[in-house]
Scaffold this active site. Structure first.
Site, PDB file in Angstrom:
ATOM      1  N   LYS A 180      19.375  70.506  45.659  1.00 35.03           N
ATOM      2  CA  LYS A 180      18.580  69.601  44.780  1.00 35.03           C
ATOM      3  C   LYS A 180      18.228  68.521  45.768  1.00 35.03           C
ATOM      4  CE  LYS A 180      18.130  68.862  40.645  1.00 35.03           C
ATOM      5  NZ  LYS A 180      18.074  69.672  39.401  1.00 35.03           N
TER       6      LYS A 180
ATOM      7  N   ASP B  97      12.389  68.552  37.802  1.00 38.24           N
ATOM      8  CA  ASP B  97      13.682  68.172  37.066  1.00 38.24           C
ATOM      9  C   ASP B  97      13.323  66.817  36.584  1.00 38.24           C
ATOM     10  OD1 ASP B  97      16.991  68.573  36.945  1.00 38.24           O
ATOM     11  OD2 ASP B  97      16.509  66.488  37.428  1.00 38.24           O
TER      12      ASP B  97
END
Ligand code: NDP
Length: 449
Positions: free
Chosen positions: A130, A170
């Site tokens: 991430k 995201d």
């Protein structure tokens, strides 16, 4: 956190907290997984001996970098960029980039840690990672966002590659940002490497259904949970939080499956309309104009805007929290249960606090944790990588059918693992166990790495 973890994993948790101070969200995510793993360790002593959990809790690599750029007034701005390459046991690191002022290492690590198990649950060959930045795209011009993305990629590109690390979007990173990031990657490397980023535009390597996938997937998961209890979404009232990428497509799919979505929110408040939200107006306000829900309420006369309130005050049968972490606390959970909510499917990552989860458990509410319920997004990213690798492009119908099957399989994996390890119906435990065992087996096969 208030939960008791079995003694066998308590020490591991304490060590994680000691080694990663002041990263509350990361501690919370680790604790939630560890709470489920005692029965796995009891059956697999080799995982204790080889310190498999301790290794999984330590990212393989963490990159933190300076992102300098110039705003439209010519002023120099400096942000911080992050990429945490958490685990590559199952495939290249895979996970989104978040651009939001709240981003710091603890948020990126919580998201990356969750991503390991989520990706494992999809059954696809993808590891977990991430990244992101404390850059706030809100209120910035397209030119500013482009300059920021170019600077961000100028550092990050050296760590990426279709077989190494494959970011996606995201919060705060949508098609526009992925476009700028891909353009800069291509320019620096002199390679048209489609598989290095997912969430691309449909005309240049993107996959159909990727935009819709997380919201659709969370709704399919809700549907699976209801089917397992002998009922369905048909005729149900649904509340969705957020009004971004995940939320909008949860609204669309729930409506298509016969439910009425009566409310959604943004950080300024929520809109409620008993007749059902108008998706086309929502999309125009949010996706095209990048506007606020107050704009929606001005355009749809049957809708009411409530400034600053909690969307969880609105009665519903099914809740799909799709905004952000820890947005649904114990009070909100108790209100939902009192108002007749029978199922919660997490579109966002860790939107329910541990205390909220305890309320749902106590009430017997069907609960789909984010790492299972929102895995449709990354699964469809993996389908995008497949299409890129074979230079192919699938139809919407074919891709959606694959997504629906994947969500069915994820639900089944969670339910089976919960059953096998003595907590039938507990999809939180099932998701953690099924995700963990797949990663642990691969790590075991690879030796001490
Ligand atoms: P977006 O940036 O598109 O949308 C986020 C939405 O949540 C916006 O409407 C935003 O409102 C709202 N929001 C943010 N913070 C709050 C808050 N504190 N209270 C109320 N509303 C808030 O992000 P995504 O839809 O992509 O992501 C949402 C969640 O889903 C995140 O947890 C993300 O990690 C998760 N997720 C996303 C995936 C994807 O494919 N996009 C995949 C898997 C998980 P505002 O505009 O006012 O800030």
């Amino acid at each position: 956190m208030t939960h008791v973890v079995a003694p066998v994993v308590e020490n591991i948790y304490e060590e994680v907290v000691r080694r990663n101070p002041a990263e509350g969200e990361f501690h919370q995510a680790v604790r939630e997984v560890l709470e489920s793993l005692a029965p796995v360790l009891a059956r697999h002593p080799e995982y204790t001996e080889l310190k498999t959990i301790e290794r999984i809790c330590e990212p393989e690599r963490q990159i933190i970098f300076r992102v300098p750029w110039t705003d439209d007034r010519g002023e120099v701005q400096i942000n911080r960029g992050f990429r945490v390459e958490f685990n590559s046991a199952l495939g290249p690191y895979k996970g989104g980039l978040r651009f939001h002022p709240s981003v710091y290492l603890g948020i990126v690590k919580f998201l990356g840690f969750e991503q390991i198990f989520k990706n494992a649950l999809t059954g696809m060959p993808i590891g977990g990672g991430k990244g992101g930045s404390d850059f706030d795209p809100k209120g910035r011009s397209d030119a500013e966002v482009m300059r920021f993305c170019q600077s961000f990629m100028t550092e990050l590109y050296r760590h990426l590659g279709e077989h190494t690390d494959v970011p996606a979007g995201d919060v705060g990173v949508g098609a526009r940002e992925i476009g700028y990031l891909f353009g800069q990657y291509k320019r620096i490397t002199n390679r048209y490497e489609s598989g290095v980023l997912t969430g691309k535009g449909l005309t240049w390597g993107g996959a159909r259904v990727r935009t819709e996938a997380t919201g659709y997937g969370a709704t399919f998961f809700a549907s699976e949970m209801l089917t397992a209890r002998g009922t369905s979404l048909e005729g149900r009232t649904v509340v969705v939080s957020g009004s971004g990428n995940v939320a909008l497509y949860a609204v669309e799919k729930a409506t298509q499956l016969g439910a009425t979505v009566v409310a959604c929110s943004d950080s300024g408040g929520y809109v409620v309309d008993e007749a059902g939200l108008d998706l086309r107006v929502l999309q125009e306000v949010k996706e095209v104009q990048r506007g606020r829900l107050t704009d929606y309420a001005e355009r749809v006369r049957s809708a009411r805007h409530v400034a600053g309130g909690s969307v969880w005050d609105v009665p519903c049968h099914v809740a799909i929290p799709s905004a952000t972490q820890n947005e649904l606390d114990a009070d909100a959970a108790a209100r939902l249960v009192r108002n007749g909510c029978i199922a919660v499917s997490e579109g966002a990552n860790m939107p329910s606090t541990p205390e909220a989860l305890a309320v749902f458990r106590q009430a017997g509410t069907a609960f789909g944790p984010g790492k299972a319920a929102n895995a449709g997004g990354v699964a469809t990213s993996a389908l995008e990588m497949q299409q890129n690798a074979s230079r192919d492009s699938w139809t919407f119908e074919h891709t959606e059918t694959r997504l629906e099957q994947i969500m069915h399989d994820i639900h089944a994996r969670c339910a089976e693992a919960a059953e096998e390890y003595g907590t039938p119906g507990d999809l939180v435990a099932g998701a953690n166990i099924a995700g963990f065992t797949r990663v642990a087996e691969a790590m075991h096969a690879h030796g001490l790495v």
